[in-house]
Design a protein around this motif. Structure first.
Motif, PDB file in Angstrom:
ATOM      1  N   ASP A   1      84.169   6.381 -32.404  1.00 16.47           N
ATOM      2  CA  ASP A   1      85.258   6.937 -32.982  1.00 16.47           C
ATOM      3  C   ASP A   1      85.770   6.042 -34.237  1.00 16.47           C
ATOM      4  O   ASP A   1      85.924   4.866 -33.678  1.00 16.47           O
ATOM      5  CB  ASP A   1      86.449   7.282 -32.057  1.00 16.47           C
TER       6      ASP A   1
ATOM      7  N   VAL B   1      88.448   5.340 -35.294  1.00 18.50           N
ATOM      8  CA  VAL B   1      89.892   4.589 -34.784  1.00 18.50           C
ATOM      9  C   VAL B   1      89.498   3.447 -33.906  1.00 18.50           C
ATOM     10  O   VAL B   1      89.978   2.352 -34.104  1.00 18.50           O
ATOM     11  CB  VAL B   1      90.740   5.587 -34.493  1.00 18.50           C
ATOM     12  N   ASP B   2      88.721   3.736 -32.969  1.00 18.10           N
ATOM     13  CA  ASP B   2      88.354   2.822 -31.754  1.00 18.10           C
ATOM     14  C   ASP B   2      87.692   1.671 -32.759  1.00 18.10           C
ATOM     15  O   ASP B   2      87.761   0.502 -32.295  1.00 18.10           O
ATOM     16  CB  ASP B   2      87.242   3.317 -30.894  1.00 18.10           C
TER      17      ASP B   2
ATOM     18  N   ALA C   1      90.243  -0.482 -34.463  1.00 12.44           N
ATOM     19  CA  ALA C   1      90.765  -1.120 -33.356  1.00 12.44           C
ATOM     20  C   ALA C   1      90.233  -2.540 -32.908  1.00 12.44           C
ATOM     21  O   ALA C   1      90.805  -3.620 -32.416  1.00 12.44           O
ATOM     22  CB  ALA C   1      91.407  -0.354 -32.334  1.00 12.44           C
ATOM     23  N   ASP C   2      89.127  -2.399 -32.602  1.00  6.61           N
ATOM     24  CA  ASP C   2      88.248  -3.212 -31.994  1.00  6.61           C
ATOM     25  C   ASP C   2      87.957  -4.371 -33.186  1.00  6.61           C
ATOM     26  O   ASP C   2      87.834  -5.539 -32.664  1.00  6.61           O
ATOM     27  CB  ASP C   2      86.774  -2.863 -31.342  1.00  6.61           C
TER      28      ASP C   2
ATOM     29  N   ARG D   1      96.325   7.831 -37.639  1.00  5.35           N
ATOM     30  CA  ARG D   1      95.686   7.513 -36.051  1.00  5.35           C
ATOM     31  C   ARG D   1      95.550   5.813 -36.277  1.00  5.35           C
ATOM     32  O   ARG D   1      95.694   4.929 -35.240  1.00  5.35           O
ATOM     33  CB  ARG D   1      94.305   8.078 -35.814  1.00  5.35           C
ATOM     34  N   ILE D   2      94.924   5.356 -37.346  1.00  2.12           N
ATOM     35  CA  ILE D   2      94.503   4.073 -37.231  1.00  2.12           C
ATOM     36  C   ILE D   2      96.014   3.147 -37.415  1.00  2.12           C
ATOM     37  O   ILE D   2      95.927   1.965 -36.781  1.00  2.12           O
ATOM     38  CB  ILE D   2      93.873   3.817 -38.682  1.00  2.12           C
TER      39      ILE D   2
ATOM     40  N   GLU E   1      98.930   3.816 -36.211  1.00  4.20           N
ATOM     41  CA  GLU E   1      99.356   3.839 -34.822  1.00  4.20           C
ATOM     42  C   GLU E   1      98.609   2.786 -33.992  1.00  4.20           C
ATOM     43  O   GLU E   1      99.027   2.148 -33.131  1.00  4.20           O
ATOM     44  CB  GLU E   1      99.155   5.439 -34.280  1.00  4.20           C
ATOM     45  N   ARG E   2      97.274   2.882 -34.015  1.00  5.11           N
ATOM     46  CA  ARG E   2      96.505   1.852 -33.370  1.00  5.11           C
ATOM     47  C   ARG E   2      96.556   0.348 -33.485  1.00  5.11           C
ATOM     48  O   ARG E   2      96.554  -0.386 -32.694  1.00  5.11           O
ATOM     49  CB  ARG E   2      94.974   2.209 -33.309  1.00  5.11           C
ATOM     50  N   ILE E   3      96.757   0.163 -34.929  1.00  6.56           N
ATOM     51  CA  ILE E   3      96.783  -1.279 -35.383  1.00  6.56           C
ATOM     52  C   ILE E   3      98.217  -1.805 -35.572  1.00  6.56           C
ATOM     53  O   ILE E   3      98.465  -2.993 -35.952  1.00  6.56           O
ATOM     54  CB  ILE E   3      96.042  -1.441 -36.650  1.00  6.56           C
TER      55      ILE E   3
ATOM     56  N   THR F   1      99.822  -5.312 -34.829  1.00 12.96           N
ATOM     57  CA  THR F   1      98.942  -6.396 -34.926  1.00 12.96           C
ATOM     58  C   THR F   1      98.953  -7.425 -36.113  1.00 12.96           C
ATOM     59  O   THR F   1      98.316  -8.515 -36.117  1.00 12.96           O
ATOM     60  CB  THR F   1      97.459  -5.769 -34.903  1.00 12.96           C
TER      61      THR F   1
END
Length: 222
Positions: free
Chosen positions: A22, A24-25, A28-29, A56-57, A59-61, A64
């Protein structure tokens, strides 16, 4: 120069990821591994699709400290609070982008020709410039002639010292240090992270190369 991102050392431009992954994953990684700036680029996606993916991106990052930009599409950037925009010489003028998005976001501009440096209004509107491409790259085949390391040096000498220069095109962990030594303040990659089996590990290796090269160039810590 306005809207300068806090950190351009390792800049990820999104691209194809392995079938089971994915995006987005992966992003994030990669950010967890040391990516400092992320640009959402997908020339095949619809505008709505880009907004959904960008949301989505973001929201995930969020939290940071990573800077987030969109490639080329001003309307997508406007739909994502805090998003900056990266444009090329055939896209919207950087000053027009800045006028719409304001002074608090990043605006980047790809350099394909030295003549672009004659555009003072564009330079004043930019947070950073991108030398593109340094070397040929399979992720973007419709590019102008590669600059090479000598081109990176020429551009670094030709632009204001306060204006960051990042480099993209054919860069990986084996040659990132040479690009920084030539004058780039950061490196942009696509497949070197997006196609990696472990994006976080790939980002850590690249970040280590960049940080070490920056420290060597400045004679101190990066």
């Amino acid at each position: 120069m306005s809207g300068r991102p806090s950190d351009l050392r390792l800049y990820l431009v999104t691209g194809d990821v392995p079938r089971e992954a994915d995006l987005v994953d992966v992003v994030a990684d990669a950010v967890a591994g040391g990516v400092t700036t992320v640009q959402l680029r997908d020339k095949t996606a619809s505008r709505d699709g880009l907004v959904r993916m960008g949301s989505r991106i973001v929201e995930r990052i969020g939290g940071t400290g990573a800077t987030f930009l969109v490639n080329d599409d001003l309307e997508v950037a406007r739909a994502l609070p805090g998003a900056g925009l990266h444009v090329g010489p055939d896209d919207l003028h950087p000053a027009d982008v800045r006028a719409v998005l304001g002074d608090d976001v990043a605006v980047g501009w790809s350099l394909h020709d030295l003549a672009q440096l004659d555009d003072a209004a564009a330079l004043a509107a930019c947070s950073y410039l991108a030398v593109s491409p340094v070397w040929p790259t399979p992720t973007k085949t419709d590019t102008t002639a590669p600059w090479g390391l000598d081109g990176v040096r020429r551009l670094r000498d030709a632009i204001p010292a306060t204006l960051p220069l990042v480099a993209i095109g054919g860069i990986n962990a084996d040659n990132a240090a040479s690009v920084v030594a030539a004058g780039a303040d950061g490196v942009c990659v696509v497949s070197a992270i997006c196609s990696a089996p472990d994006p976080g590990a790939a980002a850590r290796r690249l970040r280590a190369q960049v940080d070490t090269a920056l420290a060597a160039r400045t004679g101190g810590s990066s």
